[in-house]
Design an enzyme around this catalytic site. Structure first.
Site, PDB file in Angstrom:
ATOM      1  N   LYS A  11       0.821  -1.216   0.000  1.00 28.13           N
ATOM      2  CA  LYS A  11       0.000   0.000   0.000  1.00 28.13           C
ATOM      3  C   LYS A  11       0.859   1.273   0.000  1.00 28.13           C
ATOM      4  O   LYS A  11       2.067   1.225   0.245  1.00 28.13           O
ATOM      5  CB  LYS A  11      -0.938  -0.041   1.209  1.00 28.13           C
ATOM      6  CG  LYS A  11      -1.960  -1.195   1.150  1.00 28.13           C
ATOM      7  CD  LYS A  11      -2.937  -1.124   2.317  1.00 28.13           C
ATOM      8  CE  LYS A  11      -3.976  -2.221   2.234  1.00 28.13           C
ATOM      9  NZ  LYS A  11      -4.986  -2.107   3.337  1.00 28.13           N
ATOM     10  N   TYR A  51     -12.483  -1.612  -3.443  1.00 35.52           N
ATOM     11  CA  TYR A  51     -13.005  -1.793  -2.086  1.00 35.52           C
ATOM     12  C   TYR A  51     -14.525  -1.643  -2.031  1.00 35.52           C
ATOM     13  O   TYR A  51     -15.075  -1.337  -0.961  1.00 35.52           O
ATOM     14  CB  TYR A  51     -12.336  -0.800  -1.133  1.00 35.52           C
ATOM     15  CG  TYR A  51     -10.932  -1.218  -0.728  1.00 35.52           C
ATOM     16  CD1 TYR A  51     -10.717  -2.324   0.098  1.00 35.52           C
ATOM     17  CD2 TYR A  51      -9.810  -0.516  -1.164  1.00 35.52           C
ATOM     18  CE1 TYR A  51      -9.451  -2.707   0.484  1.00 35.52           C
ATOM     19  CE2 TYR A  51      -8.527  -0.889  -0.786  1.00 35.52           C
ATOM     20  CZ  TYR A  51      -8.361  -1.989   0.043  1.00 35.52           C
ATOM     21  OH  TYR A  51      -7.089  -2.371   0.432  1.00 35.52           O
ATOM     22  N   ASN A 114      -1.988   0.387   6.599  1.00 27.86           N
ATOM     23  CA  ASN A 114      -1.470  -0.834   7.225  1.00 27.86           C
ATOM     24  C   ASN A 114      -0.582  -1.662   6.291  1.00 27.86           C
ATOM     25  O   ASN A 114      -0.558  -2.886   6.361  1.00 27.86           O
ATOM     26  CB  ASN A 114      -2.611  -1.654   7.845  1.00 27.86           C
ATOM     27  CG  ASN A 114      -3.637  -2.094   6.820  1.00 27.86           C
ATOM     28  OD1 ASN A 114      -3.532  -1.774   5.644  1.00 27.86           O
ATOM     29  ND2 ASN A 114      -4.629  -2.832   7.269  1.00 27.86           N
ATOM     30  N   HIS A 117      -2.096  -5.436   1.586  1.00 24.32           N
ATOM     31  CA  HIS A 117      -3.384  -6.106   1.427  1.00 24.32           C
ATOM     32  C   HIS A 117      -3.159  -7.600   1.258  1.00 24.32           C
ATOM     33  O   HIS A 117      -2.143  -8.015   0.717  1.00 24.32           O
ATOM     34  CB  HIS A 117      -4.082  -5.548   0.168  1.00 24.32           C
ATOM     35  CG  HIS A 117      -5.315  -6.322  -0.229  1.00 24.32           C
ATOM     36  ND1 HIS A 117      -6.543  -6.096   0.364  1.00 24.32           N
ATOM     37  CD2 HIS A 117      -5.503  -7.327  -1.126  1.00 24.32           C
ATOM     38  CE1 HIS A 117      -7.439  -6.921  -0.183  1.00 24.32           C
ATOM     39  NE2 HIS A 117      -6.836  -7.682  -1.080  1.00 24.32           N
ATOM     40  N   GLU A 128      -9.451 -10.170  -7.567  1.00 25.28           N
ATOM     41  CA  GLU A 128      -8.520  -9.063  -7.310  1.00 25.28           C
ATOM     42  C   GLU A 128      -7.295  -9.130  -8.227  1.00 25.28           C
ATOM     43  O   GLU A 128      -6.813  -8.103  -8.712  1.00 25.28           O
ATOM     44  CB  GLU A 128      -8.117  -9.079  -5.829  1.00 25.28           C
ATOM     45  CG  GLU A 128      -9.296  -8.710  -4.929  1.00 25.28           C
ATOM     46  CD  GLU A 128      -9.054  -8.919  -3.435  1.00 25.28           C
ATOM     47  OE1 GLU A 128      -9.980  -8.617  -2.658  1.00 25.28           O
ATOM     48  OE2 GLU A 128      -7.961  -9.374  -3.044  1.00 25.28           O
TER      49      GLU A 128
HETATM   50  N1  UDP Z   1      -9.625  -0.139   7.284  1.00 30.67           N
HETATM   51  C1  UDP Z   1      -9.711   1.107   7.915  1.00 30.67           C
HETATM   52  N2  UDP Z   1     -10.386   1.182   9.102  1.00 30.67           N
HETATM   53  C2  UDP Z   1     -10.981   0.108   9.687  1.00 30.67           C
HETATM   54  C3  UDP Z   1     -10.897  -1.149   9.044  1.00 30.67           C
HETATM   55  C4  UDP Z   1     -10.214  -1.226   7.839  1.00 30.67           C
HETATM   56  O1  UDP Z   1      -9.194   2.105   7.422  1.00 30.67           O
HETATM   57  O2  UDP Z   1     -11.576   0.237  10.773  1.00 30.67           O
HETATM   58  C5  UDP Z   1      -8.910  -0.239   6.001  1.00 30.67           C
HETATM   59  C6  UDP Z   1      -7.554  -0.942   6.122  1.00 30.67           C
HETATM   60  O3  UDP Z   1      -6.633  -0.347   5.194  1.00 30.67           O
HETATM   61  C7  UDP Z   1      -7.927  -2.365   5.709  1.00 30.67           C
HETATM   62  C8  UDP Z   1      -8.941  -2.107   4.603  1.00 30.67           C
HETATM   63  O4  UDP Z   1      -9.686  -0.986   5.078  1.00 30.67           O
HETATM   64  O5  UDP Z   1      -6.797  -3.103   5.289  1.00 30.67           O
HETATM   65  C9  UDP Z   1      -9.877  -3.243   4.295  1.00 30.67           C
HETATM   66  O6  UDP Z   1     -10.505  -3.643   5.497  1.00 30.67           O
HETATM   67  P1  UDP Z   1     -10.670  -5.198   5.866  1.00 30.67           P
HETATM   68  O7  UDP Z   1     -11.597  -5.284   7.012  1.00 30.67           O
HETATM   69  O8  UDP Z   1     -11.000  -5.963   4.636  1.00 30.67           O
HETATM   70  O9  UDP Z   1      -9.191  -5.594   6.404  1.00 30.67           O
HETATM   71  P2  UDP Z   1      -8.065  -6.517   5.751  1.00 30.67           P
HETATM   72  O10 UDP Z   1      -8.754  -7.650   5.033  1.00 30.67           O
HETATM   73  O11 UDP Z   1      -7.256  -5.636   4.824  1.00 30.67           O
HETATM   74  O12 UDP Z   1      -7.251  -6.998   6.930  1.00 30.67           O
HETATM   75 MG    MG Z   2     -10.244  -7.612   3.599  1.00 31.27          MG
END
Ligand code: UDP
Ligand code: MG
Length: 139
Positions: A11, A51, A114, A117, A128
């Site tokens: 990212k 997303y 974070n 992905h 994806e």
């Molecule tokens: N994210 C965020 N706030 C939150 C949860 C998620 O900004 O409270 C962002 C973060 O970058 C995350 C992405 O949205 O990686 C997608 O969320 P998901 O729950 O799918 O998490 P992941 O699968 O990436 O662990």
């Molecule tokens: Mg996810």
């Protein structure tokens, strides 16, 4: 062969911090083979498409702004049990909860920025991967 591919992207925060090399090294040392990879950038609209599953969530607009804020490195990876093993390698979404030694524990700045992905299912890994790569770009 089922269960052997996943999709990832480094990212904008991790690209900006100069961590492409360190993260790619960890991915390869964990046994994943890179089948496709490039440096590219998402528009806000394309970030929103990627997303779309989160569009009702409160963090969606900020997430789309962040994910289109700078270059990213999408990759298709191959390994046995790829999706699950890769989620273990990256750690929890919130870096405060990510296990020690995971990519997010080492490189993530916040729950939003974070670092990386990882697809959450075989089905989404294919969707994806196809979002970023054409057939001729996959090795
Ligand atoms: N994210 C965020 N706030 C939150 C949860 C998620 O900004 O409270 C962002 C973060 O970058 C995350 C992405 O949205 O990686 C997608 O969320 P998901 O729950 O799918 O998490 P992941 O699968 O990436 O662990
Ligand atoms: Mg996810």
């Amino acid at each position: 062969m089922a269960n052997n591919k996943t999709f990832t992207m480094i990212k904008p925060d991790a690209v900006e911090a100069g961590n492409i090399g360190s993260i790619t090294k960890m991915i390869q040392e964990a046994g994943f083979v890179i089948k496709a990879m490039k440096l590219t950038k998402l528009s806000k609209e394309r970030a929103g498409q990627f997303y779309a599953i989160h569009k009702e969530r409160p963090f969606y607009t900020d997430l789309c702004n962040y994910m289109s804020s700078g270059p990213i490195v999408p990759m298709i990876l191959e390994k046995e049990n790829a999706v699950e093993d890769f989620r273990t390698l990256i750690g929890a979404t919130n870096p405060k909860e990510a296990a020690e030694g995971t990519i997010r524990n080492l490189f993530a700045k916040s729950i939003e920025a974070n670092a990386i992905h990882g697809s959450d299912s075989d089905e989404n890994a294919i969707i994806e991967g196809n979002f970023f790569f054409s057939e001729v770009e996959k090795f």
